[in-house]
Design a protein around this motif. Sequence first.
Motif, PDB file in Angstrom:
ATOM      1  N   ARG A  80       0.171  16.255   2.841  1.00  8.53           N
ATOM      2  CA  ARG A  80       1.058  16.449   1.699  1.00  8.53           C
ATOM      3  C   ARG A  80       0.965  15.251   0.767  1.00  8.53           C
ATOM      4  N   PRO A  81       1.463  15.393  -0.456  1.00 13.66           N
ATOM      5  CA  PRO A  81       1.500  14.221  -1.360  1.00 13.66           C
ATOM      6  C   PRO A  81       2.437  13.157  -0.799  1.00 13.66           C
ATOM      7  N   ILE A  82       2.119  11.898  -1.074  1.00 12.14           N
ATOM      8  CA  ILE A  82       2.992  10.801  -0.659  1.00 12.14           C
ATOM      9  C   ILE A  82       4.206  10.761  -1.579  1.00 12.14           C
ATOM     10  N   ARG A  83       5.378  10.511  -0.984  1.00 10.47           N
ATOM     11  CA  ARG A  83       6.647  10.576  -1.719  1.00 10.47           C
ATOM     12  C   ARG A  83       7.339   9.214  -1.723  1.00 10.47           C
ATOM     13  N   PRO A  84       8.343   9.041  -2.589  1.00 10.51           N
ATOM     14  CA  PRO A  84       9.093   7.771  -2.605  1.00 10.51           C
ATOM     15  C   PRO A  84       9.693   7.409  -1.259  1.00 10.51           C
ATOM     16  N   SER A  85      10.062   8.406  -0.452  1.00 10.24           N
ATOM     17  CA  SER A  85      10.640   8.119   0.865  1.00 10.24           C
ATOM     18  C   SER A  85       9.620   7.521   1.829  1.00 10.24           C
ATOM     19  N   ASP A  86       8.324   7.555   1.473  1.00 10.93           N
ATOM     20  CA  ASP A  86       7.269   7.011   2.335  1.00 10.93           C
ATOM     21  C   ASP A  86       7.004   5.530   2.067  1.00 10.93           C
ATOM     22  N   LEU A  87       7.709   4.942   1.126  1.00 12.29           N
ATOM     23  CA  LEU A  87       7.384   3.594   0.662  1.00 12.29           C
ATOM     24  C   LEU A  87       7.315   2.583   1.796  1.00 12.29           C
ATOM     25  N   GLU A  88       8.322   2.492   2.610  1.00 16.77           N
ATOM     26  CA  GLU A  88       8.371   1.473   3.659  1.00 16.77           C
ATOM     27  C   GLU A  88       7.245   1.650   4.672  1.00 16.77           C
ATOM     28  N   VAL A  89       7.017   2.887   5.110  1.00 16.54           N
ATOM     29  CA  VAL A  89       5.963   3.146   6.093  1.00 16.54           C
ATOM     30  C   VAL A  89       4.586   2.904   5.479  1.00 16.54           C
ATOM     31  N   LEU A  90       4.417   3.287   4.224  1.00 19.60           N
ATOM     32  CA  LEU A  90       3.130   3.085   3.551  1.00 19.60           C
ATOM     33  C   LEU A  90       2.791   1.600   3.467  1.00 19.60           C
ATOM     34  N   GLU A  91       3.756   0.771   3.109  1.00 22.75           N
ATOM     35  CA  GLU A  91       3.530  -0.671   3.053  1.00 22.75           C
ATOM     36  C   GLU A  91       3.170  -1.225   4.421  1.00 22.75           C
ATOM     37  N   LYS A  92       3.848  -0.742   5.458  1.00 26.46           N
ATOM     38  CA  LYS A  92       3.583  -1.234   6.817  1.00 26.46           C
ATOM     39  C   LYS A  92       2.186  -0.845   7.278  1.00 26.46           C
ATOM     40  N   LEU A  93       1.786   0.383   7.013  1.00 30.77           N
ATOM     41  CA  LEU A  93       0.453   0.837   7.411  1.00 30.77           C
ATOM     42  C   LEU A  93      -0.629   0.016   6.724  1.00 30.77           C
ATOM     43  N   HIS A  94      -0.468  -0.235   5.442  1.00 25.81           N
ATOM     44  CA  HIS A  94      -1.448  -1.056   4.728  1.00 25.81           C
ATOM     45  C   HIS A  94      -1.489  -2.474   5.296  1.00 25.81           C
ATOM     46  N   GLY A  95      -0.324  -3.026   5.593  1.00 27.76           N
ATOM     47  CA  GLY A  95      -0.276  -4.375   6.144  1.00 27.76           C
ATOM     48  C   GLY A  95      -0.912  -4.473   7.512  1.00 27.76           C
ATOM     49  N   ASP A  96      -0.769  -3.425   8.331  1.00 25.51           N
ATOM     50  CA  ASP A  96      -1.344  -3.424   9.675  1.00 25.51           C
ATOM     51  C   ASP A  96      -2.850  -3.210   9.653  1.00 25.51           C
ATOM     52  N   MET A  97      -3.339  -2.454   8.686  1.00 28.71           N
ATOM     53  CA  MET A  97      -4.742  -2.029   8.698  1.00 28.71           C
ATOM     54  C   MET A  97      -5.677  -2.920   7.901  1.00 28.71           C
ATOM     55  N   VAL A 103       3.754   5.903  -4.556  1.00 27.20           N
ATOM     56  CA  VAL A 103       4.825   6.817  -4.147  1.00 27.20           C
ATOM     57  C   VAL A 103       5.430   7.565  -5.325  1.00 27.20           C
ATOM     58  N   ASN A 104       5.295   7.008  -6.528  1.00 28.83           N
ATOM     59  CA  ASN A 104       5.841   7.676  -7.710  1.00 28.83           C
ATOM     60  C   ASN A 104       4.769   8.393  -8.535  1.00 28.83           C
ATOM     61  N   GLY A 105       3.523   8.357  -8.053  1.00 37.81           N
ATOM     62  CA  GLY A 105       2.457   9.075  -8.738  1.00 37.81           C
ATOM     63  C   GLY A 105       2.138   8.552 -10.113  1.00 37.81           C
ATOM     64  N   ARG A 106       2.282   7.251 -10.305  1.00 41.83           N
ATOM     65  CA  ARG A 106       1.989   6.644 -11.602  1.00 41.83           C
ATOM     66  C   ARG A 106       0.532   6.178 -11.636  1.00 41.83           C
ATOM     67  N   ASP A 107      -0.306   6.969 -12.252  1.00 38.76           N
ATOM     68  CA  ASP A 107      -1.732   6.650 -12.414  1.00 38.76           C
ATOM     69  C   ASP A 107      -2.489   6.669 -11.084  1.00 38.76           C
ATOM     70  N   ILE A 108      -1.866   7.102 -10.005  1.00 40.70           N
ATOM     71  CA  ILE A 108      -2.508   7.167  -8.692  1.00 40.70           C
ATOM     72  C   ILE A 108      -2.159   8.502  -8.048  1.00 40.70           C
ATOM     73  N   ILE A 109      -3.176   9.161  -7.498  1.00 38.51           N
ATOM     74  CA  ILE A 109      -2.967  10.386  -6.736  1.00 38.51           C
ATOM     75  C   ILE A 109      -3.094  10.049  -5.257  1.00 38.51           C
ATOM     76  N   SER A 110      -2.382  10.775  -4.411  1.00 40.04           N
ATOM     77  CA  SER A 110      -2.371  10.399  -2.992  1.00 40.04           C
ATOM     78  C   SER A 110      -2.101  11.599  -2.101  1.00 40.04           C
ATOM     79  N   TRP A 111      -2.526  11.466  -0.852  1.00 37.83           N
ATOM     80  CA  TRP A 111      -2.245  12.436   0.192  1.00 37.83           C
ATOM     81  C   TRP A 111      -1.812  11.674   1.436  1.00 37.83           C
ATOM     82  N   GLY A 112      -0.828  12.199   2.109  1.00 43.39           N
ATOM     83  CA  GLY A 112      -0.388  11.612   3.363  1.00 43.39           C
ATOM     84  C   GLY A 112      -0.579  12.593   4.503  1.00 43.39           C
ATOM     85  N   ALA A 113      -0.901  12.083   5.666  1.00 44.18           N
ATOM     86  CA  ALA A 113      -1.005  12.903   6.881  1.00 44.18           C
ATOM     87  C   ALA A 113       0.222  12.634   7.734  1.00 44.18           C
TER      88      ALA A 113
END
Length: 259
Positions: A20-37, A51-61
């Motif tokens: 699904r598209p990444i949403r604002p509610s994913d912000l904290e987890v998205l930051e953590k995943l990037h920091g870990d990886m 998370v707000n779709g500003r100039d970036i498209i995204s998909w989350g699993a």
Amino acid sequence: MPFFSMLNLKFSHNAHIQFRPIRPSDLEVLEKLHGDMFPIRYESEFFQNVVNGRDIISWGAVDCNQPNGQDDELIGFVTARIVLAKDSEIEDFLRNDSARSNHTLVYILTLGVAEGYRNLGIASSLIHEVIKYASTIPTCRAVYLHVISYNNPAIYLYKKMSFQCIRRLPAFYFINSQHYDAYLFIYYMSGGRSPCSPIELIALLVTYAKSGFKKAAAKLWRNESRKPLKLPKCKESGCLLPAKQNKRMLPEGSRSQFV
């Protein structure tokens, strides 16, 4: 908008993966995943744009069967941006008519899967989402990305998915006070394929090399014929030595880079 798909996997808790598209509610987890990886740290503005779709498209699993009530928490992601072909670094690798002002490309920014969910096809499914999305854009000619040179699993994945490794970029990344090379990979869409086939490219390079060698040899011959070289004799062996030798000096601390 991104396509929606599901992937059923054999997993310890019968994982059921959705995209699904990444949403604002994913912000904290998205930051953590990037920091870990990733060894690279991203600015908070980047995550806000994702998370707000500003100039970036995204998909989350997400794993819909994840325990502890976390069935909608990200376990993988891909982020990308649409760029103009004429302003990109891969313009030279597109057909001439593919770099017109209205033609575009999709550049993959980040891609990652949580450690417990790797090697299950999630990363390839996320990339498929990007390719499917790019195929719906009439002006899109290619999907491209950079990967650090030592990331062999990612390199294998992109080659398996028909991305072409076009160039090695020396010292592209600077991480923890150290430079690392990167590979540039391109997935060509309809109408945006490489200017020539691999065989044609090799033939073209050989032709240029031969032409360059002939021109250099002719120029050298003309210069030598105008200025005869005076060669003194070596007293002991009778061999001929140049009157003056040029020595190329390298700055202290410099190093060679092999591509």
